[in-house]
Enzyme design. Structure first.
Site, PDB file in Angstrom:
ATOM      1  N   GLU A   1      -6.316  -5.058   9.851  1.00 43.67           N
ATOM      2  CA  GLU A   1      -5.248  -4.113  10.187  1.00 43.67           C
ATOM      3  C   GLU A   1      -5.594  -3.395  11.491  1.00 43.67           C
ATOM      4  O   GLU A   1      -6.361  -2.425  11.479  1.00 43.67           O
ATOM      5  CB  GLU A   1      -5.088  -3.069   9.084  1.00 43.67           C
ATOM      6  CG  GLU A   1      -4.744  -3.641   7.727  1.00 43.67           C
ATOM      7  CD  GLU A   1      -4.125  -2.582   6.822  1.00 43.67           C
ATOM      8  OE1 GLU A   1      -2.946  -2.714   6.511  1.00 43.67           O
ATOM      9  OE2 GLU A   1      -4.820  -1.625   6.462  1.00 43.67           O
TER      10      GLU A   1
ATOM     11  N   HIS B   1      -9.852   1.586   4.015  1.00 37.06           N
ATOM     12  CA  HIS B   1      -8.609   1.644   4.799  1.00 37.06           C
ATOM     13  C   HIS B   1      -8.829   2.518   6.031  1.00 37.06           C
ATOM     14  O   HIS B   1      -9.582   3.500   5.980  1.00 37.06           O
ATOM     15  CB  HIS B   1      -7.475   2.201   3.927  1.00 37.06           C
ATOM     16  CG  HIS B   1      -6.152   2.106   4.605  1.00 37.06           C
ATOM     17  ND1 HIS B   1      -5.729   3.053   5.508  1.00 37.06           N
ATOM     18  CD2 HIS B   1      -5.195   1.154   4.559  1.00 37.06           C
ATOM     19  CE1 HIS B   1      -4.544   2.681   5.974  1.00 37.06           C
ATOM     20  NE2 HIS B   1      -4.200   1.528   5.421  1.00 37.06           N
TER      21      HIS B   1
ATOM     22  N   ASN C   1       0.873  -1.174   0.000  1.00 34.25           N
ATOM     23  CA  ASN C   1       0.000   0.000   0.000  1.00 34.25           C
ATOM     24  C   ASN C   1       0.908   1.221   0.000  1.00 34.25           C
ATOM     25  O   ASN C   1       1.464   1.578   1.031  1.00 34.25           O
ATOM     26  CB  ASN C   1      -0.900  -0.028   1.246  1.00 34.25           C
ATOM     27  CG  ASN C   1      -1.744   1.233   1.364  1.00 34.25           C
ATOM     28  OD1 ASN C   1      -1.806   2.036   0.443  1.00 34.25           O
ATOM     29  ND2 ASN C   1      -2.395   1.408   2.511  1.00 34.25           N
TER      30      ASN C   1
ATOM     31  N   GLY D   1       4.575   1.115   4.964  1.00 37.79           N
ATOM     32  CA  GLY D   1       5.934   1.658   4.970  1.00 37.79           C
ATOM     33  C   GLY D   1       6.959   0.764   4.286  1.00 37.79           C
ATOM     34  O   GLY D   1       7.760   1.236   3.466  1.00 37.79           O
TER      35      GLY D   1
ATOM     36  N   SER E   1       2.522  -2.376  10.351  1.00 34.26           N
ATOM     37  CA  SER E   1       3.965  -2.476  10.628  1.00 34.26           C
ATOM     38  C   SER E   1       4.539  -3.848  10.279  1.00 34.26           C
ATOM     39  O   SER E   1       5.413  -4.358  10.969  1.00 34.26           O
ATOM     40  CB  SER E   1       4.264  -2.102  12.082  1.00 34.26           C
ATOM     41  OG  SER E   1       3.889  -0.758  12.322  1.00 34.26           O
TER      42      SER E   1
ATOM     43  N   LYS F   1       0.132   4.235  -0.317  1.00 29.95           N
ATOM     44  CA  LYS F   1      -0.492   5.444   0.257  1.00 29.95           C
ATOM     45  C   LYS F   1      -0.219   6.642  -0.667  1.00 29.95           C
ATOM     46  O   LYS F   1      -0.208   6.475  -1.879  1.00 29.95           O
ATOM     47  CB  LYS F   1       0.001   5.656   1.698  1.00 29.95           C
ATOM     48  CG  LYS F   1      -0.200   4.397   2.542  1.00 29.95           C
ATOM     49  CD  LYS F   1      -0.062   4.619   4.009  1.00 29.95           C
ATOM     50  CE  LYS F   1      -0.255   3.281   4.708  1.00 29.95           C
ATOM     51  NZ  LYS F   1      -0.342   3.396   6.148  1.00 29.95           N
TER      52      LYS F   1
END
Ligand code: PGA
Length: 254
Positions: free
Chosen positions: A168, A96, A11, A236, A214, A13
């Site tokens: 998530e 999301h 993702n 990330g 994470s 973002k």
């Protein structure tokens, strides 16, 4: 080995320019070759055409990060499922937690968007998860059940099998705090039970459930080894091609 397809989804973002996206995908394609995992990249709308072009002739699938429920009309700033289908997009994220927290996304709009994407033949990756406050108040199961029952209601079982659910926990997203394998498995097993009640046992056994929050190259092996975790939705760590490659390679072992 997983009973279901293993999905490693990035993702991105609100990150990357077109040239960065193109370079990333070209490098990833070389790194992973013909992967046995289902590799998906969720890109911002502006990157989708270039991402699709770069992913042509590779096994990499491209996802949007949202889609509107109407086909067309006076909805300034929105993009519809048929518009995404028109440029060959195969997947879309829906609901999301950042959209729920900052853009007024609700279980009922998640439901509308999920139905619209399925109707256009786009596989929805429907995101659910509890906040830290909800977990501390022991409301996790109640929240997950509500998000599933309201977000996925009114969908026929034969279409539901195309849905991917991403669990998530909000407190784990972008914080460096990952749920332990046990915590994540407990929640994902519960999610599968909710899917079983809403659809059928056969359909719920086929639906991939991803963990997100994470997830990185160090913790993904343990998370993917759990019975009800069929892949990851990676934020990330999906922005660095070498790290994401490592995660795809780990996914191939499950
Ligand atoms: P993260 O994000 O991996 O950076 O925690 C996951 C997500 O938001 O999908």
């Amino acid at each position: 080995m997983s009973k279901r397809e293993v999905i490693i989804a990035g993702n991105w973002k609100m990150n990357f320019t077109n040239s960065e996206a193109k370079a990333f995908i070209e490098k990833l394609a070389v790194n992973i070759g013909d992967s046995s995992c289902n590799v998906v990249l969720a890109a911002p709308f502006t990157l989708l055409s270039v991402a699709k072009e770069a992913a042509k002739d590779t096994g990499i699938n491209i996802s949007s990060q949202n889609c509107h429920w109407e086909q067309s009309g006076a909805f300034t700033g929105e993009v519809s499922a048929p518009m995404l289908k028109d440029i060959g997009v195969e997947y879309t994220l829906i609901g999301h937690s950042e959209r729920r927290a900052y853009f007024g996304e609700s279980d009922s709009t998640v439901n509308l968007r999920t139905k619209a994407s399925l109707a256009s033949g786009i596989r929805p990756i429907v995101c659910i998860g509890e906040t830290l406050e909800e977990r501390e108040q022991e409301l996790t199961e109640q929240v997950l059940k509500r998000q599933i029952d309201e977000g996925l209601c009114g969908i026929q079982s034969d279409l539901a099998k195309n849905i991917i659910v991403a669990y998530e926990p909000v407190w784990a997203i972008g914080t460096g705090k990952t749920a332990t394998g046990e915590m994540a498995e407990e929640a994902c097993a519960y999610v599968r039970n909710c899917l079983k009640s809403l659809f059928t046992e056969e359909v719920s056994e086929k639906m991939p459930i991803l963990y997100g929050g994470s997830m990185n190259e160090k913790n993904c092996d343990e998370l993917l080894s759990k019975e009800n975790i069929d892949g990851g939705l990676i934020g990330g760590a999906s922005l660095k091609c070498d790290i994401f490659t490592e995660m795809v390679k780990i996914g191939e072992m499950h």
